[in-house]
Design an enzyme around this catalytic site. Sequence first.
Site, mmCIF file in Angstrom:
data_model
loop_
_atom_site.group_PDB
_atom_site.id
_atom_site.type_symbol
_atom_site.label_atom_id
_atom_site.label_comp_id
_atom_site.label_asym_id
_atom_site.label_seq_id
_atom_site.Cartn_x
_atom_site.Cartn_y
_atom_site.Cartn_z
ATOM 1 N N HIS A 52 0.757 -1.237 0.076
ATOM 2 C CA HIS A 52 0.039 0.048 -0.005
ATOM 3 C C HIS A 52 0.782 1.204 0.004
ATOM 4 O O HIS A 52 2.156 1.212 0.187
ATOM 5 C CB HIS A 52 -0.837 -0.148 1.223
ATOM 6 C CG HIS A 52 -0.281 0.113 2.452
ATOM 7 N ND1 HIS A 52 -0.054 -1.042 3.479
ATOM 8 C CD2 HIS A 52 0.118 1.337 2.969
ATOM 9 C CE1 HIS A 52 0.645 -0.645 4.422
ATOM 10 N NE2 HIS A 52 0.708 0.638 4.307
HETATM 11 P P1 TYD Z 1 -1.543 -3.124 7.881
HETATM 12 O O1 TYD Z 1 -1.553 -1.763 7.833
HETATM 13 O O2 TYD Z 1 -2.301 -3.853 6.893
HETATM 14 O O3 TYD Z 1 -0.099 -3.925 8.180
HETATM 15 P P2 TYD Z 1 0.896 -3.976 7.008
HETATM 16 O O4 TYD Z 1 0.875 -2.920 5.928
HETATM 17 O O5 TYD Z 1 2.195 -3.988 7.867
HETATM 18 O O6 TYD Z 1 0.675 -5.219 6.293
HETATM 19 O O7 TYD Z 1 -2.169 -3.357 9.279
HETATM 20 C C1 TYD Z 1 -2.470 -4.586 9.889
HETATM 21 C C2 TYD Z 1 -3.633 -4.674 10.831
HETATM 22 O O8 TYD Z 1 -3.281 -4.068 11.670
HETATM 23 C C3 TYD Z 1 -4.971 -4.175 10.252
HETATM 24 O O9 TYD Z 1 -6.115 -4.699 10.620
HETATM 25 C C4 TYD Z 1 -4.952 -2.636 10.645
HETATM 26 C C5 TYD Z 1 -4.531 -2.726 12.004
HETATM 27 N N1 TYD Z 1 -3.822 -1.546 12.350
HETATM 28 C C6 TYD Z 1 -4.131 -0.751 13.412
HETATM 29 O O10 TYD Z 1 -5.157 -1.024 14.054
HETATM 30 N N2 TYD Z 1 -3.402 0.159 13.879
HETATM 31 C C7 TYD Z 1 -2.278 0.661 13.311
HETATM 32 O O11 TYD Z 1 -1.793 1.624 13.589
HETATM 33 C C8 TYD Z 1 -1.892 -0.024 12.197
HETATM 34 C C9 TYD Z 1 -0.478 0.117 11.261
HETATM 35 C C10 TYD Z 1 -2.796 -1.032 11.688
#
Ligand code: TYD
Length: 136
Positions: A52
């Site tokens: 992303h």
């Molecule tokens: P995500 O941003 O998709 O992780 P990555 O980009 O590392 O694969 O986040 C994973 C999960 O955690 C998603 O369900 C959203 C949650 N999340 C939060 O609740 N707070 C946060 O600050 C972040 C970064 C993620």
Amino acid sequence: MTDLNVDIINFKINLDNYGSLVPIESYEDVPFDIKRIYYIYDVEKGVRRGFHAHKKLEQVLICVRGSVKILTKNLSEEKIFELNDPTKGLYIGPITWREMYDFSDDAVLLVLASEYYNVNDYIRNYDNFIKEIKGC
Ligand code: TYD
């Protein structure tokens, strides 16, 4: 075409007989006000995360233990960083695609973020990411 908005930050280290300490302050050591931190660990072999970009969010990624690779790209440029040093941070600016992979078993990836969590700031679809850049 815009340059890739990423940069390695070298933090100051306080090293003495008692161990090492790296202090990080908003605007002093990272170029934004730190509103949120989170960390990623226990990532299994072969897992790739991220996929992303963010519309406004700025982040600094620090691998405080172990190692991880970070792919960053925009329309014209792609850069891959291996983070394996707790005294170095990878700044990633807005509208930059990122993928994190090759986490070592012991990897702990600490992320400093300029904004509170906001699901609407994410661009998760690569085609929409390209459209966002072209509209910039
Ligand atoms: P995500 O941003 O998709 O992780 P990555 O980009 O590392 O694969 O986040 C994973 C999960 O955690 C998603 O369900 C959203 C949650 N999340 C939060 O609740 N707070 C946060 O600050 C972040 C970064 C993620």
